[in-house]
Write a protein that holds these residues in place. Structure first.
Motif, PDB file in Angstrom:
ATOM      1  N   ASN A 188      -1.696 -43.106 -24.624  1.00 44.50           N
ATOM      2  CA  ASN A 188      -2.440 -42.388 -25.785  1.00 44.50           C
ATOM      3  C   ASN A 188      -3.529 -43.447 -26.584  1.00 44.50           C
ATOM      4  N   LEU A 189      -2.966 -44.562 -26.672  1.00 46.24           N
ATOM      5  CA  LEU A 189      -3.796 -45.385 -27.650  1.00 46.24           C
ATOM      6  C   LEU A 189      -5.312 -45.706 -26.733  1.00 46.24           C
ATOM      7  N   GLU A 190      -5.156 -45.719 -25.542  1.00 45.42           N
ATOM      8  CA  GLU A 190      -6.362 -46.106 -24.685  1.00 45.42           C
ATOM      9  C   GLU A 190      -7.213 -44.830 -24.981  1.00 45.42           C
ATOM     10  N   TYR A 191      -6.997 -43.837 -25.192  1.00 44.63           N
ATOM     11  CA  TYR A 191      -7.811 -42.564 -25.592  1.00 44.63           C
ATOM     12  C   TYR A 191      -8.304 -42.657 -26.824  1.00 44.63           C
ATOM     13  N   MET A 192      -7.812 -43.352 -27.863  1.00 44.71           N
ATOM     14  CA  MET A 192      -8.221 -43.482 -29.214  1.00 44.71           C
ATOM     15  C   MET A 192      -9.234 -44.638 -29.003  1.00 44.71           C
ATOM     16  N   LYS A 193      -9.018 -45.675 -28.228  1.00 50.35           N
ATOM     17  CA  LYS A 193     -10.005 -46.845 -28.021  1.00 50.35           C
ATOM     18  C   LYS A 193     -11.450 -46.327 -27.522  1.00 50.35           C
ATOM     19  N   TRP A 194     -11.096 -45.532 -26.423  1.00 46.19           N
ATOM     20  CA  TRP A 194     -12.236 -44.706 -25.811  1.00 46.19           C
ATOM     21  C   TRP A 194     -13.120 -44.201 -26.782  1.00 46.19           C
ATOM     22  N   VAL A 195     -12.562 -43.344 -27.429  1.00 48.47           N
ATOM     23  CA  VAL A 195     -13.162 -42.476 -28.600  1.00 48.47           C
ATOM     24  C   VAL A 195     -13.838 -43.350 -29.390  1.00 48.47           C
ATOM     25  N   LEU A 196     -13.349 -44.373 -29.869  1.00 40.46           N
ATOM     26  CA  LEU A 196     -14.079 -45.269 -30.862  1.00 40.46           C
ATOM     27  C   LEU A 196     -15.227 -46.124 -30.213  1.00 40.46           C
ATOM     28  N   GLU A 197     -15.065 -46.663 -28.958  1.00 38.94           N
ATOM     29  CA  GLU A 197     -16.097 -47.087 -28.048  1.00 38.94           C
ATOM     30  C   GLU A 197     -17.280 -46.109 -27.574  1.00 38.94           C
ATOM     31  N   ILE A 198     -16.876 -45.033 -27.245  1.00 46.00           N
ATOM     32  CA  ILE A 198     -18.053 -44.123 -26.974  1.00 46.00           C
ATOM     33  C   ILE A 198     -18.754 -43.779 -27.916  1.00 46.00           C
ATOM     34  N   SER A 199     -18.318 -43.810 -29.352  1.00 47.80           N
ATOM     35  CA  SER A 199     -19.030 -43.256 -30.494  1.00 47.80           C
ATOM     36  C   SER A 199     -19.729 -44.711 -31.069  1.00 47.80           C
ATOM     37  N   GLU A 200     -19.396 -45.532 -30.828  1.00 46.34           N
ATOM     38  CA  GLU A 200     -20.011 -47.059 -31.177  1.00 46.34           C
ATOM     39  C   GLU A 200     -21.329 -46.973 -30.227  1.00 46.34           C
ATOM     40  N   ALA A 201     -20.794 -46.704 -28.973  1.00 45.47           N
ATOM     41  CA  ALA A 201     -22.157 -46.938 -27.967  1.00 45.47           C
ATOM     42  C   ALA A 201     -23.274 -45.857 -28.006  1.00 45.47           C
ATOM     43  N   HIS A 202     -22.752 -44.908 -28.682  1.00 42.74           N
ATOM     44  CA  HIS A 202     -23.839 -43.814 -28.970  1.00 42.74           C
ATOM     45  C   HIS A 202     -24.720 -44.262 -30.016  1.00 42.74           C
ATOM     46  N   TRP A 203     -23.994 -44.661 -31.161  1.00 41.82           N
ATOM     47  CA  TRP A 203     -24.754 -45.099 -32.411  1.00 41.82           C
ATOM     48  C   TRP A 203     -25.930 -46.322 -32.001  1.00 41.82           C
ATOM     49  N   VAL A 204     -25.283 -47.503 -31.166  1.00 41.01           N
ATOM     50  CA  VAL A 204     -25.912 -48.451 -30.780  1.00 41.01           C
ATOM     51  C   VAL A 204     -27.249 -48.036 -29.806  1.00 41.01           C
ATOM     52  N   ALA A 205     -26.989 -47.119 -28.950  1.00 42.61           N
ATOM     53  CA  ALA A 205     -28.015 -46.685 -28.066  1.00 42.61           C
ATOM     54  C   ALA A 205     -29.050 -45.839 -28.957  1.00 42.61           C
ATOM     55  N   GLU A 206     -28.893 -45.235 -29.854  1.00 44.72           N
ATOM     56  CA  GLU A 206     -29.816 -44.333 -30.704  1.00 44.72           C
ATOM     57  C   GLU A 206     -30.380 -44.975 -32.012  1.00 44.72           C
ATOM     58  N   THR A 207     -29.859 -46.082 -32.368  1.00 43.77           N
ATOM     59  CA  THR A 207     -30.350 -46.686 -33.567  1.00 43.77           C
ATOM     60  C   THR A 207     -30.945 -47.998 -33.429  1.00 43.77           C
ATOM     61  N   SER A 208     -31.662 -48.642 -34.272  1.00 42.30           N
ATOM     62  CA  SER A 208     -32.368 -50.077 -34.118  1.00 42.30           C
ATOM     63  C   SER A 208     -31.247 -50.914 -34.679  1.00 42.30           C
ATOM     64  N   ILE A 209     -31.591 -52.281 -34.417  1.00 45.70           N
ATOM     65  CA  ILE A 209     -30.657 -53.286 -35.157  1.00 45.70           C
ATOM     66  C   ILE A 209     -30.868 -53.393 -36.743  1.00 45.70           C
ATOM     67  N   ASP A 210     -32.108 -53.071 -37.049  1.00 52.32           N
ATOM     68  CA  ASP A 210     -32.267 -53.191 -38.390  1.00 52.32           C
ATOM     69  C   ASP A 210     -31.520 -52.052 -39.062  1.00 52.32           C
ATOM     70  N   ILE A 211     -31.558 -50.900 -38.436  1.00 52.28           N
ATOM     71  CA  ILE A 211     -30.453 -50.020 -39.333  1.00 52.28           C
ATOM     72  C   ILE A 211     -28.933 -50.150 -39.251  1.00 52.28           C
ATOM     73  N   ARG A 212     -28.723 -50.611 -38.106  1.00 51.72           N
ATOM     74  CA  ARG A 212     -27.133 -50.882 -37.849  1.00 51.72           C
ATOM     75  C   ARG A 212     -26.808 -52.277 -38.796  1.00 51.72           C
ATOM     76  N   LYS A 213     -27.800 -53.115 -39.190  1.00 50.98           N
ATOM     77  CA  LYS A 213     -27.353 -54.126 -40.224  1.00 50.98           C
ATOM     78  C   LYS A 213     -27.335 -53.620 -41.554  1.00 50.98           C
ATOM     79  N   LYS A 214     -28.051 -52.528 -41.928  1.00 44.87           N
ATOM     80  CA  LYS A 214     -28.060 -52.003 -43.090  1.00 44.87           C
ATOM     81  C   LYS A 214     -26.789 -51.029 -43.330  1.00 44.87           C
TER      82      LYS A 214
END
Length: 136
Positions: free
Chosen positions: A25-51
């Motif tokens: 079950n903990l793996e599912y939680m990790k995967w939820v967080l990882e895919i969420s982060e990957a989506h944020w990174v894929a769709e935003t600029s480094i400047d936005i992520r720094k801010k």
């Protein structure tokens, strides 16, 4: 306004398994967080992520099926909705071979300013990459 989904494939390995020989079950939680982060990174600029960043307010996971060694899974996420400083993100994990839903997750996030660590207003600049907007 229609959410734009983001996907990644994953193959279950022995490191994902618990003593019952299915995905821990903990793996599912990790995967939820990882895919969420990957989506944020894929769709935003480094400047936005720094801010700006997101802090988890709560998670809800509904386990529908078990997943086992060697199975290929599809992780799909999208922003379901948002308000001034919060958003609800969904994650569905399905098995590729039969398209059965393994888990459905819902996470509420708070948008924060990286410097102050206080809530920040979610602007159009932030959400536009995550939605298709119908033209009038």
């Amino acid at each position: 306004m229609t959410p734009i989904p983001f996907q990644r494939d994953l193959t279950v390995t022995s490191k994902h398994l618990d003593e019952q020989n299915h995905v821990n079950n903990l793996e599912y939680m990790k995967w939820v967080l990882e895919i969420s982060e990957a989506h944020w990174v894929a769709e935003t600029s480094i400047d936005i992520r720094k801010k700006y960043a997101w802090f988890v307010l709560d998670h809800y996971i509904q386990y529908r099926q078990q997943a086992f060694l060697g199975e290929e899974l599809v992780l799909t996420t999208w922003l379901e909705n948002y308000s001034k400083i919060r958003s609800e993100r969904r994650v569905h994990i399905t098995r590729k071979s039969d398209d059965k839903t393994i888990i459905e997750a819902r996470t509420n996030w708070c948008f924060i300013d990286q410097q102050t660590k206080k809530p920040a207003r979610i602007t159009a600049e932030i959400v536009n990459p995550f939605f298709e907007f119908e033209s009038a």
